[in-house]
Design a protein around this motif. Structure first.
Motif, PDB file in Angstrom:
ATOM      1  N   LYS A 292       0.853  -1.203   0.000  1.00 24.52           N
ATOM      2  CA  LYS A 292       0.000   0.000   0.000  1.00 24.52           C
ATOM      3  C   LYS A 292       0.881   1.242   0.000  1.00 24.52           C
ATOM      4  O   LYS A 292       0.623   2.233  -0.699  1.00 24.52           O
ATOM      5  CB  LYS A 292      -0.881   0.000   1.246  1.00 24.52           C
ATOM      6  CG  LYS A 292      -2.134  -0.854   1.110  1.00 24.52           C
ATOM      7  CD  LYS A 292      -2.962  -0.760   2.397  1.00 24.52           C
ATOM      8  CE  LYS A 292      -4.153  -1.692   2.336  1.00 24.52           C
ATOM      9  NZ  LYS A 292      -4.805  -1.801   3.641  1.00 24.52           N
ATOM     10  N   THR A 293       1.954   1.186   0.816  1.00 28.25           N
ATOM     11  CA  THR A 293       2.865   2.324   0.893  1.00 28.25           C
ATOM     12  C   THR A 293       3.540   2.578  -0.454  1.00 28.25           C
ATOM     13  O   THR A 293       3.631   3.723  -0.926  1.00 28.25           O
ATOM     14  CB  THR A 293       3.933   2.053   1.982  1.00 28.25           C
ATOM     15  OG1 THR A 293       3.261   1.689   3.169  1.00 28.25           O
ATOM     16  CG2 THR A 293       4.809   3.271   2.238  1.00 28.25           C
ATOM     17  N   ILE A 294       4.003   1.493  -1.061  1.00 32.48           N
ATOM     18  CA  ILE A 294       4.648   1.610  -2.373  1.00 32.48           C
ATOM     19  C   ILE A 294       3.661   2.196  -3.395  1.00 32.48           C
ATOM     20  O   ILE A 294       4.008   3.074  -4.211  1.00 32.48           O
ATOM     21  CB  ILE A 294       5.148   0.228  -2.855  1.00 32.48           C
ATOM     22  CG1 ILE A 294       6.306  -0.246  -1.964  1.00 32.48           C
ATOM     23  CG2 ILE A 294       5.577   0.257  -4.321  1.00 32.48           C
ATOM     24  CD1 ILE A 294       7.574   0.566  -2.097  1.00 32.48           C
ATOM     25  N   ALA A 295       2.412   1.722  -3.311  1.00 31.51           N
ATOM     26  CA  ALA A 295       1.384   2.198  -4.249  1.00 31.51           C
ATOM     27  C   ALA A 295       1.161   3.690  -4.085  1.00 31.51           C
ATOM     28  O   ALA A 295       1.084   4.442  -5.071  1.00 31.51           O
ATOM     29  CB  ALA A 295       0.083   1.429  -4.017  1.00 31.51           C
ATOM     30  N   VAL A 296       1.106   4.148  -2.851  1.00 33.61           N
ATOM     31  CA  VAL A 296       0.910   5.575  -2.592  1.00 33.61           C
ATOM     32  C   VAL A 296       2.099   6.368  -3.122  1.00 33.61           C
ATOM     33  O   VAL A 296       1.946   7.412  -3.774  1.00 33.61           O
ATOM     34  CB  VAL A 296       0.714   5.810  -1.068  1.00 33.61           C
ATOM     35  CG1 VAL A 296       0.792   7.307  -0.738  1.00 33.61           C
ATOM     36  CG2 VAL A 296      -0.622   5.241  -0.620  1.00 33.61           C
ATOM     37  N   MET A 297       3.313   5.862  -2.872  1.00 34.75           N
ATOM     38  CA  MET A 297       4.522   6.569  -3.306  1.00 34.75           C
ATOM     39  C   MET A 297       4.579   6.673  -4.839  1.00 34.75           C
ATOM     40  O   MET A 297       4.856   7.733  -5.400  1.00 34.75           O
ATOM     41  CB  MET A 297       5.777   5.849  -2.791  1.00 34.75           C
ATOM     42  CG  MET A 297       6.029   6.090  -1.324  1.00 34.75           C
ATOM     43  SD  MET A 297       7.314   5.012  -0.704  1.00 34.75           S
ATOM     44  CE  MET A 297       8.708   5.627  -1.588  1.00 34.75           C
ATOM     45  N   LEU A 298       4.308   5.553  -5.491  1.00 33.83           N
ATOM     46  CA  LEU A 298       4.362   5.548  -6.953  1.00 33.83           C
ATOM     47  C   LEU A 298       3.294   6.463  -7.537  1.00 33.83           C
ATOM     48  O   LEU A 298       3.554   7.237  -8.473  1.00 33.83           O
ATOM     49  CB  LEU A 298       4.175   4.129  -7.492  1.00 33.83           C
ATOM     50  CG  LEU A 298       5.448   3.279  -7.555  1.00 33.83           C
ATOM     51  CD1 LEU A 298       5.103   1.868  -8.018  1.00 33.83           C
ATOM     52  CD2 LEU A 298       6.457   3.911  -8.521  1.00 33.83           C
ATOM     53  N   SER A 299       2.081   6.381  -6.967  1.00 31.97           N
ATOM     54  CA  SER A 299       0.994   7.251  -7.451  1.00 31.97           C
ATOM     55  C   SER A 299       1.375   8.698  -7.301  1.00 31.97           C
ATOM     56  O   SER A 299       1.170   9.520  -8.213  1.00 31.97           O
ATOM     57  CB  SER A 299      -0.292   6.979  -6.660  1.00 31.97           C
ATOM     58  OG  SER A 299      -0.654   5.637  -6.794  1.00 31.97           O
ATOM     59  N   GLY A 300       1.992   9.037  -6.145  1.00 31.95           N
ATOM     60  CA  GLY A 300       2.406  10.423  -5.878  1.00 31.95           C
ATOM     61  C   GLY A 300       3.460  10.865  -6.883  1.00 31.95           C
ATOM     62  O   GLY A 300       3.397  11.980  -7.426  1.00 31.95           O
ATOM     63  N   ALA A 301       4.409   9.999  -7.127  1.00 32.93           N
ATOM     64  CA  ALA A 301       5.502  10.336  -8.052  1.00 32.93           C
ATOM     65  C   ALA A 301       4.968  10.552  -9.452  1.00 32.93           C
ATOM     66  O   ALA A 301       5.344  11.512 -10.140  1.00 32.93           O
ATOM     67  CB  ALA A 301       6.537   9.211  -8.036  1.00 32.93           C
ATOM     68  N   VAL A 302       4.083   9.678  -9.908  1.00 34.22           N
ATOM     69  CA  VAL A 302       3.516   9.799 -11.253  1.00 34.22           C
ATOM     70  C   VAL A 302       2.748  11.110 -11.388  1.00 34.22           C
ATOM     71  O   VAL A 302       2.854  11.818 -12.400  1.00 34.22           O
ATOM     72  CB  VAL A 302       2.610   8.590 -11.568  1.00 34.22           C
ATOM     73  CG1 VAL A 302       1.753   8.837 -12.805  1.00 34.22           C
ATOM     74  CG2 VAL A 302       3.466   7.345 -11.768  1.00 34.22           C
TER      75      VAL A 302
END
Lengths: 414, 309
Positions: free
Chosen positions: A142-152
């Motif tokens: 979930k954390t990785i998903a949030v980070m990637l979404s934020g970066a994109v």
């Protein structure tokens, strides 16, 4: 007083000559403490989680999925996760056999969808046989998903350009157009770096010793938490057993015979109560010694703990003096004694941590010696003087004694 | 030495002792006989100081027996219960119970060793009492009451439930204690025990002494007549009628029932005449026994019931 000491010495000698009951009552709490401690204590002193086996099925095999898999390989996470790349069929097979805590499935087209800012779904398959480790994987993803979404989202413009170029062939790739995209991205990174380095919010971890706080839990400190509760419970059992002489002597005629001698009833009653107190203290001393040597329990200042143990043993002796003055026979004492002790132990915190008890239990617990002893022992462990526990146990012990002595004197007049 | 006057004790509506009076001299051994519920144990308990709320007086050498705790040093009690610690050995039991009296420690050890010899337990002195037989326990129970050389010894049925050998041993001890000058009161159901042991016997029932004295004096209460018992196949009325004109003049019909009758006869020479008469009336007598007067007949005559009732 000579007769008082004679009766007292005789009682103690008798109990020590037939020590099996005492030994059993000492051994049981120590065994239970060891058992509970071993089951619930952390496995290592550093409190580190075991390495979590994770299967990754990369159906995308693109830049995004490689970044994602690479995240598992970061410095700290490398210790936490043991990642195995596999295909769907093998992954399913391994999960069915319980070979991993979780399986992460990256869908085909993950990278392209991500670059086009389309919603994508990562699948996390958890092993139902494990309690906590699959949840750790899920939370991490979930954390990785949030980070990637934020970066994109932050680099949406650059990503859009990059996405358009990804479809071109190498010989027709417009390398010159990359420079402005990188230039924009660099500006954002530099701007972000102003905020990120140094980070405005930093996390610092330290262990507190503030009032009410508990030291970190280790295997040995768990023994220190459990053993006082067990000790007070079995102190109650032992003192009840020792003081049952008050009834057995009456039932088999020894009390009548004693009263034909110059022995005063008050000397006899005093000796019996003192005997219960001394035996209780002796048993507590053995438990403390074993707790220190075997379980490496740090009890806190010895003088404080000795005082607490002495007052708890006094309360117990006074309580059972009154109890045996009120019950009619040994059988009745046996039938009523054990449930009372178990109730004290349940509500007083010998059987479960008072912090997780229902409110009603806690409220009832204040009338039990277990609660005050356990609380007192916790304070002593922190180096503090358990004044409230001492006052409550001693004062209520005196009240019990004041009620017990006249009642026993009446019973002594056969 | 011991003087009991008008001792009365009630438990609710039940009168256990009813104006009970008794004197006892130094060295006298008094056997107290009585059926269950006669008041024997109540008397012993009052004298031992374990039962209160009574009326009357008990003095020992002119002082109230209950004047102060020091009087308890003059009193030895052997209760009916085996009142000692089973998990201790015989010596430790003696030292503990003796220690409750004002006996110097050194004297106590010597006395305990002597008493273990007397009760024939010296070779088992260090063995836990729980391993002892019933007889050995009774002997130890008796020894505990003698440790401090009491002037008055009270024994409540000290020979209950033991073998003949242990019984003889305990009765010997009682006799020798009396001979040494201790006044002794002991209660029992066994007539034979008091006959051979006591210098005086008291028969009590319903909380009172019915008769007391030496064995001979008590037997004189029923006279010098022998008791003749007939058993056979006869009707009570026919038996009475057959001997009607022989009654009186040293022959007394004591009891008669169908098949069983008893006569008191002053002269056993009259028995053939009685048999003749029964033969003439065709009354079938299958057995006849002649009993000389005994404590049992005294007891029956006074209480109207057997000692075991």
């Amino acid at each position: 007083m000579r007769r008082f000491f004679l009766v007292l010495a005789n009682d103690i000698r008798r109990h020590l000559r037939s020590p099996w009951t005492l030994l059993i009552f000492i051994a049981i709490p120590l065994f239970m403490t060891a058992l509970i401690g071993i089951i619930f204590a952390p496995r290592s002193e550093g409190n580190e989680l075991p390495s979590i086996p994770v299967l990754v099925v990369d159906n995308d095999k693109g830049l995004g999925s490689k970044l994602l898999v690479g995240a598992f390989d970061a410095d700290q996470l490398k210790k936490m996760f043991q990642v195995t790349l596999t295909d769907q069929a093998d992954g399913d097979k391994r999960m069915a056999k319980g070979k991993a805590s979780a399986m992460v499935v990256i869908p085909k087209g993950f990278t392209l969808d991500l670059l086009e800012a389309k919603p994508v779904t990562l699948l996390v398959v958890k092993n139902p046989a494990e309690q906590f480790l699959p949840d750790v994987v899920e939370e991490f993803m979930k954390t990785i998903a949030v980070m990637l979404s934020g970066a994109v989202q932050a680099f949406a413009e650059e990503v859009k350009g990059l996405r358009a170029m990804l479809n071109l062939k190498l010989d027709s790739f417009p390398w010159e157009r990359l420079a402005p995209e990188f230039g924009k991205a660099q500006k954002k990174v530099v701007a972000a770096a102003k905020f990120l380095d140094p980070l405005l919010i930093r996390l610092k971890t330290e262990e507190t010793r503030a009032a009410g706080a508990r030291p970190p839990v280790t295997a040995y400190s768990i023994f220190a938490v459990i053993l006082p509760g067990m000790a007070i419970m079995f102190l109650l059992f032992i003192v009840q057993t020792v003081m049952r002489d008050l009834l057995s002597d009456r039932e088999d005629g020894k009390l009548r015979r004693m009263l034909t001698t110059p022995l005063r009833p008050l000397e006899l009653i005093g000796a019996r109560i003192a005997g219960g107190w001394i035996m209780g203290l002796l048993v507590l001393a053995v438990m403390v010694a074993v707790g220190t040597l075997v379980f490496r329990v740090a009890w806190g200042p010895f003088g404080y703990f000795l005082l607490l143990a002495a007052v708890a043993a006094f309360w117990t002796a006074a309580f059972f003096a009154l109890f045996h003055a009120l019950v009619r026979s040994r059988n009745q004492a046996g039938a009523l004694g054990a449930p009372i002790i178990l109730a004290f132990s349940l509500f007083g915190g010998s059987m479960m941590n008072p912090e997780v008890m229902p409110k009603a239990f806690k409220a009832v617990g204040i009338v039990t010696p277990n609660r005050w002893f356990i609380d007192g022992a916790a304070l002593v462990r922190e180096g503090r003087f358990p004044v409230l526990s001492l006052v409550v146990l001693f004062a209520s012990g005196l009240v019990l004694l004041a009620l017990a002595v006249p009642a026993l004197r009446r019973r002594a007049s056969v | 030495m011991l003087e009991i006057k008008n001792l009365t004790k009630s438990y609710g509506d039940v009168v256990a002792l009813d104006r009970f009076s008794l004197d006892l001299k130094k060295g006298e051994v008094l056997g107290l006989l009585g059926p269950n519920g006669a008041g024997k144990t109540t008397l012993i308990s009052i004298l031992a100081g374990t039962v209160r709320d009574f009326t009357g007086t008990v003095t020992f050498e002119g002082r109230s027996l209950f004047a102060d705790r020091s009087m308890k040093n003059r009193l030895g009690v052997v209760p009916q219960d085996m009142a000692f610690y089973d998990d201790l050995n015989a010596m430790d039991n003696l030292l503990f119970w003796g220690g409750l009296y004002d006996v110097p420690r050194a004297d106590l050890k010597r006395r305990a060793a002597e008493l273990l010899e007397v009760v024939e337990l010296s070779d088992r002195a260090k063995e836990p009492v729980k391993n002892f037989s019933g007889g050995m326990k009774r002997r130890l129970n008796t020894a505990i009451g003698l440790l401090h050389k009491p002037d008055l010894l009270l024994l409540d049925e000290p020979t209950v439930g033991i073998d003949v050998q242990a019984k003889v041993s305990i009765l010997d001890i009682i006799r020798s204690v009396g001979a040494a000058g201790t006044a002794v009161i002991f209660t029992t159901h066994q007539l034979a025990e008091v006959e051979g042991t006591c210098s005086r016997i008291a028969i009590m029932d319903h909380g009172r002494i019915l008769a007391q004295g030496t064995l001979d004096a008590l037997i004189r209460i029923v006279g010098e007549k022998d008791i003749v018992e007939f058993t056979g196949e006869f009707a009570a009325a026919a038996f009475s009628e057959a001997l009607q004109d022989l009654a009186g003049d040293g022959l007394e019909l004591l009891s008669v029932a169908d098949g069983l009758a008893s006569l008191a006869v002053a002269d056993t020479g009259r028995i053939p005449k009685v048999m003749d008469r029964l033969f003439q009336r065709k009354l079938a007598v299958t057995d006849m026994k002649i009993k000389t007067p005994s404590l049992e007949t005294v007891f029956l005559k006074l209480t109207g019931r057997s000692l075991r009732d």
